[in-house]
Motif scaffolding. Structure first.
Motif, mmCIF file in Angstrom:
data_model
loop_
_atom_site.group_PDB
_atom_site.id
_atom_site.type_symbol
_atom_site.label_atom_id
_atom_site.label_comp_id
_atom_site.label_asym_id
_atom_site.label_seq_id
_atom_site.Cartn_x
_atom_site.Cartn_y
_atom_site.Cartn_z
ATOM 1 N N ARG A 17 47.807 51.121 37.399
ATOM 2 C CA ARG A 17 47.872 50.134 38.475
ATOM 3 C C ARG A 17 46.879 50.388 39.606
ATOM 4 O O ARG A 17 46.250 49.471 40.122
ATOM 5 N N THR A 18 46.770 51.664 39.999
ATOM 6 C CA THR A 18 45.915 52.010 41.145
ATOM 7 C C THR A 18 44.507 51.441 40.985
ATOM 8 O O THR A 18 43.929 50.905 41.933
ATOM 9 N N GLY A 37 42.503 40.052 38.511
ATOM 10 C CA GLY A 37 43.166 41.212 39.115
ATOM 11 C C GLY A 37 44.644 40.948 39.306
ATOM 12 O O GLY A 37 45.495 41.780 38.969
ATOM 13 N N LEU A 38 44.948 39.776 39.818
ATOM 14 C CA LEU A 38 46.341 39.406 40.054
ATOM 15 C C LEU A 38 47.118 39.376 38.734
ATOM 16 O O LEU A 38 48.242 39.893 38.639
ATOM 17 N N VAL A 78 44.500 47.751 41.743
ATOM 18 C CA VAL A 78 44.677 47.493 43.180
ATOM 19 C C VAL A 78 43.378 47.772 43.915
ATOM 20 O O VAL A 78 42.930 46.969 44.754
ATOM 21 N N ILE A 79 42.734 48.899 43.583
ATOM 22 C CA ILE A 79 41.471 49.222 44.240
ATOM 23 C C ILE A 79 40.406 48.185 43.900
ATOM 24 O O ILE A 79 39.612 47.784 44.754
ATOM 25 N N TRP A 117 53.198 45.428 36.509
ATOM 26 C CA TRP A 117 54.312 45.518 37.435
ATOM 27 C C TRP A 117 55.607 45.078 36.780
ATOM 28 O O TRP A 117 56.608 45.767 36.796
ATOM 29 N N LEU A 155 47.655 42.889 37.263
ATOM 30 C CA LEU A 155 48.574 43.648 38.112
ATOM 31 C C LEU A 155 50.017 43.197 37.884
ATOM 32 O O LEU A 155 50.932 44.013 37.777
ATOM 33 N N VAL A 209 40.964 44.984 43.243
ATOM 34 C CA VAL A 209 41.253 43.769 44.028
ATOM 35 C C VAL A 209 40.760 43.957 45.460
ATOM 36 O O VAL A 209 40.078 43.085 46.023
ATOM 37 N N LEU A 210 41.093 45.134 46.041
ATOM 38 C CA LEU A 210 40.672 45.396 47.423
ATOM 39 C C LEU A 210 39.150 45.371 47.538
ATOM 40 O O LEU A 210 38.588 44.792 48.468
#
Lengths: 210, 218
Positions: free
Chosen positions: A176-177, B77-78, A180-181, B85, B81, A183-184
Motif C-alpha cells: 500500500r505504501t 492509484g485510487l 500512497v506515495i 484496502w 489502493l 498518489v501523493l
C-alpha cells in the motif's frame, strides 16, 4: 517513509519521466489549440463542427486510444511517444473550447479601437487579441495540465514507466505504501506544474496584478 | 498498419468471441451495467446535493474546491489502493468509480442552476411559487441541458475508468485490453479497444441528442 527514502532515486527518475510526459502534451495541445480556437471563434460556420469534433476526441477513453494509436501510426507499442501523442489530443480537446471562449470574450470595442489606431489585422491578433484572451487561456491551460498529469499514470498499464508504475508495482506486491506515495507524488507534481503556469502567466501578463 | 487491424477484425469476426462469459455481448453488458450502477449511485448522491448548492448558493466554494482536487487524483492509484484496502470483489471498484463520477455530476447540477437567469427566478417567486415549485418547475427544467451535460461527462468518465479498472479485476470490456496486454495478444487488445471506443462514442451521441431535446420548450 523509510521506503520513500530508500527509493528516492527511483521515484525521482519516474517523476522526471512523468514530468516530461505531462509537459510535452500540455504545451503541444496549447500551441495547437490557439489557432483552432481562434478560427472557431472568428468563423461561426466552422465553430459547430470544430467544437463537435473536439468533443468526440474528448469522449474517446484514454486506455483504448493508447492501444489503437501504435497500430495507426506504426510506432512500437511500448514507445512513450504514444502516451505523449494521446495526451496531446486530450489537452487539445480541452483547450480548443476554452481558447474559443477566451477569444470570444475579448471586447469588440478593444478590437475596433486597435484597428482605428492603425493595427494591421495580424498585428491586432498578436498584440491585442492574444493578451486580452490571456487570462482565460491560462485558466484552460491549468485545467488541462492538472488532468494530464493524472492521466499519464494510465500509461503504466501499457508498460510506459512513470509515477503510475508505482501503482502497478505496489498493486502486484500488495504494498500500500508505494501506491500512497505514488498518489501523493502525482498530486504534488500537478501542483508544482500548476504553480509554474501561474508564475509564467504573471511574467507574461504583468498588468494582471489584482 | 492494415495488418494489425486486419487481425483485430478477424478477432472480432470470430464467432468464438461472441459467446459465453468472455464473449463480447456479455462483456459489453457488464460494462454498461457497471456504468449504469455507478452513475445511478453517484447521481443519487451528487445531483440532490448539487441542486441544493445551486439553489441556495451555500457551500459553493467547497464544491468547486472538491471538484478541482478530485481531478488531480490519479484514478489508477485510487483503484489499486481501494482493492488493497477492501479486497477484491465488485464493491471496491464500484466505490472508486462512484467517487470519480461525483464531481462532474455535482458540477453539472450546481452550474446548471447558476446558469438560470435570476430575474426568471424572481418572477417565479413573484407569481406566488414556493421554493419547491421554483426549483421543480423553473430552475430544473431551465438547467436541464447543463445537468445532462454533467451526466454525460460522468458516463464517459465511468466508461473510460471501468476499462482501466479491469486491471484490478473488474469484468467488462477492459478485460480484453488488460488480458491482451498481459499475454501480448495484440489483436484481442486492439479489438477490445475499438469496442470500448465505439461504446463511448455511441453513449456520447445519445446524450448529445438528449441534451438537444431537453432544450425544446414544453
Amino acid at each position: 517513509m523509510r521506503w520513500f527514502l530508500d527509493n528516492l532515486d527511483e521515484i525521482r527518475t519516474l517523476a522526471l519521466q512523468h514530468l516530461w510526459l505531462s509537459v510535452v502534451p500540455v504545451i503541444a495541445g496549447f500551441v495547437l489549440a490557439l489557432p483552432i480556437g481562434w478560427l472557431a471563434n472568428r468563423f461561426r460556420r466552422v465553430r459547430g463542427p470544430l467544437i463537435g469534433l473536439v468533443g468526440v476526441l474528448y469522449a474517446i477513453p484514454s486506455l483504448p486510444l493508447l492501444i489503437i494509436l501504435p497500430g495507426v501510426i506504426g510506432t512500437s507499442f511500448l514507445d512513450p511517444g504514444n502516451v505523449a501523442i494521446v495526451l496531446s489530443i486530450y489537452a487539445l480537446a480541452v483547450m480548443v473550447r476554452t481558447a474559443c471562449d477566451a477569444f470570444g470574450q475579448v471586447p469588440h470595442e478593444a478590437l475596433e479601437s486597435a484597428s482605428a489606431a492603425g493595427y494591421a489585422p495580424w498585428q491586432r491578433v498578436v498584440a491585442v487579441e492574444l493578451p486580452l484572451a490571456g487570462p482565460v487561456l491560462l485558466a484552460g491551460l491549468r485545467v488541462a495540465s492538472v488532468s494530464t498529469v493524472s492521466l499519464v499514470t494510465v500509461g503504466a498499464l501499457v508498460g510506459v514507466s512513470n509515477l503510475g508504475s508505482l501503482f502497478t508495482d505496489g498493486f502486484q506486491r500488495g504494498f500500500r505504501t508505494e501506491i500512497v506515495i505514488g498518489v501523493l507524488a502525482v498530486v504534488v507534481l500537478a501542483l508544482v506544474l500548476d504553480a509554474l503556469w501561474v508564475a509564467l502567466g504573471a511574467v507574461l501578463m504583468p498588468w494582471r496584478r489584482a | 498498419m492494415s495488418g494489425v487491424f486486419g487481425e483485430a477484425a478477424d478477432w472480432l469476426g470470430s464467432s468464438a468471441h461472441w459467446h459465453g462469459d468472455d464473449g463480447i455481448p456479455h462483456r459489453l453488458l457488464q460494462h454498461v451495467g457497471y456504468t449504469c450502477l455507478t452513475v445511478a449511485i453517484a447521481g443519487a448522491i451528487a445531483i440532490p446535493l448539487g441542486l441544493w448548492i445551486g439553489h441556495t448558493g451555500r457551500l459553493r466554494g467547497l464544491a468547486i474546491a472538491v471538484t478541482g482536487a478530485l481531478r488531480a487524483l490519479p484514478t489508477l492509484g485510487l483503484l489499486t489502493l481501494v482493492v488493497l484496502w477492501r479486497g477484491i470483489g465488485l464493491t471496491p471498484p464500484i466505490t472508486a468509480l462512484v467517487v470519480l463520477a461525483i464531481p462532474p455530476l455535482l458540477a453539472g447540477a450546481y452550474a446548471g442552476l447558476e446558469s438560470v437567469d435570476r430575474q426568471t427566478i424572481d418572477a417565479a417567486r413573484g407569481v406566488g411559487m414556493n421554493e419547491w415549485q421554483v426549483l421543480g418547475r423553473v430552475e430544473i427544467p431551465l438547467a436541464m441541458p447543463v445537468i445532462l451535460g454533467g451526466v454525460r461527462n460522468a458516463v464517459l468518465q465511468v466508461v473510460a475508468t471501468a476499462t482501466v479498472a479491469a486491471y484490478i479485476g473488474l469484468g467488462g470490456l477492459g478485460r480484453y485490453l488488460i488480458d491482451g496486454v498481459a499475454v501480448r495478444d495484440y489483436p484481442q487488445t486492439l479489438a477490445g479497444a475499438v469496442v470500448v471506443v465505439v461504446l463511448a462514442l455511441v453513449l456520447d451521441g445519445m446524450f448529445a441528442l438528449l441534451q438537444r431535446f431537453s432544450l425544446s420548450p414544453r
